[in-house]
Design a protein around this motif. Structure first.
Motif, PDB file in Angstrom:
ATOM      1  N   MET A   1    -103.032  45.271  -3.301  1.00 23.53           N
ATOM      2  CA  MET A   1    -102.716  45.401  -1.946  1.00 23.53           C
ATOM      3  C   MET A   1    -103.943  44.925  -1.179  1.00 23.53           C
ATOM      4  O   MET A   1    -105.271  45.082  -1.473  1.00 23.53           O
ATOM      5  CB  MET A   1    -102.191  46.713  -1.347  1.00 23.53           C
TER       6      MET A   1
ATOM      7  N   SER B   1    -100.072  48.713  -7.041  1.00 21.19           N
ATOM      8  CA  SER B   1     -99.690  47.125  -7.117  1.00 21.19           C
ATOM      9  C   SER B   1    -100.998  46.633  -6.389  1.00 21.19           C
ATOM     10  O   SER B   1    -101.605  46.988  -5.404  1.00 21.19           O
ATOM     11  CB  SER B   1     -98.526  46.588  -6.927  1.00 21.19           C
TER      12      SER B   1
ATOM     13  N   SER C   1    -100.576  35.898  -1.951  1.00 22.01           N
ATOM     14  CA  SER C   1     -99.250  35.779  -2.555  1.00 22.01           C
ATOM     15  C   SER C   1     -99.034  37.062  -3.762  1.00 22.01           C
ATOM     16  O   SER C   1     -97.617  37.188  -3.966  1.00 22.01           O
ATOM     17  CB  SER C   1     -98.826  34.509  -3.311  1.00 22.01           C
ATOM     18  N   ARG C   2    -100.046  37.512  -4.227  1.00 18.28           N
ATOM     19  CA  ARG C   2     -99.848  38.389  -5.201  1.00 18.28           C
ATOM     20  C   ARG C   2    -100.123  39.935  -4.715  1.00 18.28           C
ATOM     21  O   ARG C   2    -100.186  40.816  -5.627  1.00 18.28           O
ATOM     22  CB  ARG C   2    -101.014  38.115  -6.370  1.00 18.28           C
ATOM     23  N   SER C   3    -100.400  40.046  -3.592  1.00 22.10           N
ATOM     24  CA  SER C   3    -100.743  41.404  -2.907  1.00 22.10           C
ATOM     25  C   SER C   3     -99.698  41.576  -1.517  1.00 22.10           C
ATOM     26  O   SER C   3     -99.183  40.922  -1.112  1.00 22.10           O
ATOM     27  CB  SER C   3    -102.150  41.289  -2.403  1.00 22.10           C
ATOM     28  N   ARG C   4     -99.685  42.973  -1.590  1.00 19.18           N
ATOM     29  CA  ARG C   4     -98.905  43.249  -0.502  1.00 19.18           C
ATOM     30  C   ARG C   4     -99.875  43.700   0.602  1.00 19.18           C
ATOM     31  O   ARG C   4    -100.973  44.333   0.706  1.00 19.18           O
ATOM     32  CB  ARG C   4     -98.157  44.773  -0.633  1.00 19.18           C
TER      33      ARG C   4
ATOM     34  N   LEU D   1     -95.929  52.726   0.784  1.00 20.03           N
ATOM     35  CA  LEU D   1     -97.102  52.690   0.142  1.00 20.03           C
ATOM     36  C   LEU D   1     -97.479  54.337  -0.002  1.00 20.03           C
ATOM     37  O   LEU D   1     -98.283  54.551  -1.149  1.00 20.03           O
ATOM     38  CB  LEU D   1     -98.288  52.570   1.316  1.00 20.03           C
TER      39      LEU D   1
ATOM     40  N   PHE E   1    -101.046  45.397   4.209  1.00 20.35           N
ATOM     41  CA  PHE E   1    -100.897  46.592   5.011  1.00 20.35           C
ATOM     42  C   PHE E   1    -101.832  46.517   6.202  1.00 20.35           C
ATOM     43  O   PHE E   1    -102.979  46.555   6.016  1.00 20.35           O
ATOM     44  CB  PHE E   1    -100.994  48.070   4.318  1.00 20.35           C
TER      45      PHE E   1
END
Length: 458
Positions: A65, A63, A168-171, A53, A173
Motif C-alpha cells: 500500500m 498487502s 499496480s501492485r499496491s493499494r 484498511l 490511500f
C-alpha cells in the motif's frame, strides 16, 4: 471563552530540573504520535470502523500500500500504528538516505526471516517518491514475490512519482488534512494527556488563541502541536500556577500560515492548473486567489507571466486580440520591475484575461492544420503563390497569375491559396464571442465573393 486544563496537586514545575525519567522525550508532536488506530484523529474515510484498511490492519492481513497526502496528515503515524499491530517484522527505510545496497541488505534479511522463521517483513519507505527508477526497480521483484510487504508514504501524487509497476501492485490511500474539529481534538488531547502531553500542568488557553493556532496550522497537526508546545514552554505560570496562553502568545508561536507549495511537486502543478482554469472559466476572484497563493509561496513571477502569455492566445485568442498585448506588457513588467511591484501588472493581466471574451479557435485551428500536415500527403504550393524573385524563378512561371489583393475592392480578390488537394478545407472557425464576431462577418463576406465567383464560371 478559555480552555482550562488543570493539573493534579502533586504536579512538578514545568521547568523542573528533575523530570520524571519515564516521561517520553522529544518534541510534543513526536510524543503525541498515536500508537493505536483509536488514537488517530481524522482519516475516517480510510481507517474508520468497517473500512477495508482498518479490517486489514486489525486482521494483520496486509498487502502492499502507498499512503499519500499533504504533510502533517499522519502518513508516517499510520505506518507506525501498523508496526505496533502486525506480527510481521517491521523495517523502515528513508528514501532520502537509503541506497540500492540498503535495499538488498534488507531484502536478504527478509528472505532469511521468511525461510527460517516463517515471519513476514513489512517494509515502510518514507518519501518513496525520492527513490529513483533504479532503486524502485531493485525493490519491485521482492514486492511481487511477497518477500516484503511494501508500505510507502509520499506527499506527491504517486501516479506521477512512483514506478507504475509498484503502483499496480499496491493499494493507494489518500490522507486528507484535518478539519478544525479534528484539529481541536488533537490539541485538547495533547493538553490533557499526562503521560506524553501537558496534562500534568495547568494550562489555560483562550478561545481566540486556540482558534488562531488551528486556523494558521491549516489542518497540519504537527504544525499545530509544535506551536502549542512553543507557547506553553515560553510562558511563565502566574501566581496561581496556571500557564495562560492568550492570542498574542499564540500569534508569536505561529506567526505565518505555511503554504504547501513545492515548486517541483504537486502543489506547483495543481495551483497553476487552478489558476489557468479559473482564467478560462472567467472567475476573476478565483484567479486573484490562485495568483496570490503562487506569489505568497515564492513562485517565479516569470513562470506566472509565461503562463498568462500562453493563455492569452489559447483561451482568449482573437475574441480579444489585445489580450496578447496585455500579457506581453505584464511579462515585460516582471523583467523591468521585479517583485513585489510586478504583482500589480501580473494581477491586471490575469484579470484582463479572466474578464475577456473567450475563444479557443486559434489553438483548434493551428492544431487542426498541424494534424493535416502530419498525416496527409504534403501539398504543393500553387504556382501563382510561388516566389518569382529568387534566382530567376519567374522564368519557370512562378508567380504567374497571382492577383494582388490591394488592387481590388475591399482589398480582396478570390483566388486559391491552399494546395489543390485541400481546396475548400477549413481550419479556422471563429467563435461568436468578442472580436471574433467581427472576424466571422468578414469571412462571410469573403465566402459570398467566392460563391459569386464560382457561380459566374461557365
Amino acid at each position: 471563552m478559555t480552555h482550562l486544563f488543570m493539573k493534579g496537586a502533586d504536579h512538578m514545575d514545568l521547568f523542573s530540573s528533575t523530570p520524571d525519567q519515564d516521561r517520553p522525550k522529544g518534541p510534543l508532536a513526536a510524543r503525541m504520535r498515536p500508537r493505536t488506530l483509536d488514537e488517530i484523529f481524522g482519516q475516517a474515510h480510510i481507517i474508520g470502523e468497517g473500512t477495508l484498511l482498518r479490517r486489514a490492519i486489525e486482521a494483520d492481513r496486509l498487502s502492499p500500500m502507498i499512503f499519500h497526502g499533504p504533510p502533517g496528515t499522519g502518513k508516517t503515524t499510520l505506518a507506525k500504528v501498523i508496526a505496533n499491530t502486525t506480527a510481521a517484522v517491521f523495517e523502515q527505510l528513508n528514501a532520502v538516505t537509503a541506497g540500492i545496497k540498503d535495499i538488498r541488505d534488507m531484502v536478504s534479511q527478509a528472505k532469511s526471516r521468511l525461510d527460517y522463521d516463517h515471519k513476514r517483513t513489512v517494509l515502510f519507505i518514507d518519501e518513496i517518491h525520492r527513490f529513483n527508477k533504479g532503486q524502485q526497480d531493485a525493490l519491485l521483484p521482492h514486492v511481487e514475490d511477497g518477500t516484503v510487504i511494501l508500505i510507502g508514504a509520499t506527499t506527491e501524487n504517486p501516479m506521477f512519482e512512483v514506478n507504475p509497476a509498484l503502483i499496480s501492485r499496491s493499494r493507494l490511500f489518500r490522507l486528507e488534512l484535518l478539519d478544525d474539529q479534528e484539529m481541536r481534538a488533537v490539541m485538547d488531547h495533547a493538553l490533557q494527556d499526562e503521560e506524553r502531553g501537558f496534562g500534568e500542568y495547568s494550562v489555560e488557553i483562550a478561545e481566540n488563541a486556540m482558534a488562531h493556532l488551528i486556523h494558521i496550522a491549516s489542518g497540519d497537526a504537527r504544525t499545530a502541536l509544535n506551536a502549542l508546545e512553543l507557547a506553553v514552554l515560553t510562558t511563565d505560570a502566574d501566581e496561581d500556577d496556571v500557564i495562560r496562553i492568550d492570542l498574542e502568545t499564540a500569534e508569536a508561536s505561529i506567526q505565518q500560515r505555511m503554504i504547501r507549495y513545492d515548486k517541483s511537486g504537486d502543489n506547483h502543478y495543481d495551483t497553476i492548473s487552478a489558476f489557468i482554469k479559473s482564467i478560462r472559466g472567467s472567475d476573476p476572484d478565483a484567479v486573484l486567489y490562485w495568483l496570490a497563493k503562487m506569489i505568497y509561496a515564492g513562485e517565479d513571477p516569470r513562470f506566472i507571466a509565461r503562463r498568462i502569455y500562453v493563455h492569452a492566445a489559447e483561451d482568449v485568442g482573437l475574441a480579444d486580440p489585445n489580450a496578447l498585448l496585455i500579457a506581453q506588457a505584464a511579462f515585460d513588467a516582471v523583467e523591468f520591475l521585479g517583485m513585489p511591484e510586478a504583482r500589480i501588472p501580473l494581477a491586471e493581466a490575469a484579470l484582463y484575461l479572466a474578464t475577456a471574451p473567450k475563444s479557443n479557435a486559434v489553438i483548434t485551428g493551428i492544431d487542426s492544420a498541424l494534424n493535416t500536415v502530419k498525416n496527409e500527403r504534403p501539398g504543393e504550393v500553387p504556382v501563382h503563390l510561388r516566389d518569382a524573385h529568387y534566382k530567376g524563378a519567374s522564368k519557370l512561371g512562378h508567380g504567374d497569375g497571382y492577383l494582388y489583393p490591394h488592387h481590388y475592392e475591399h482589398h480582396y480578390v478570390v483566388q486559391q491559396y491552399l494546395p489543390d488537394q485541400l481546396k475548400g478545407r477549413q481550419f479556422f472557425t471563429p467563435s461568436a464571442n468578442g472580436y471574433e464576431k467581427t472576424v466571422q462577418k468578414r469571412l462571410d463576406y469573403f465566402k459570398d465573393r467566392q460563391n459569386d465567383a464560382r457561380n459566374r464560371k461557365p
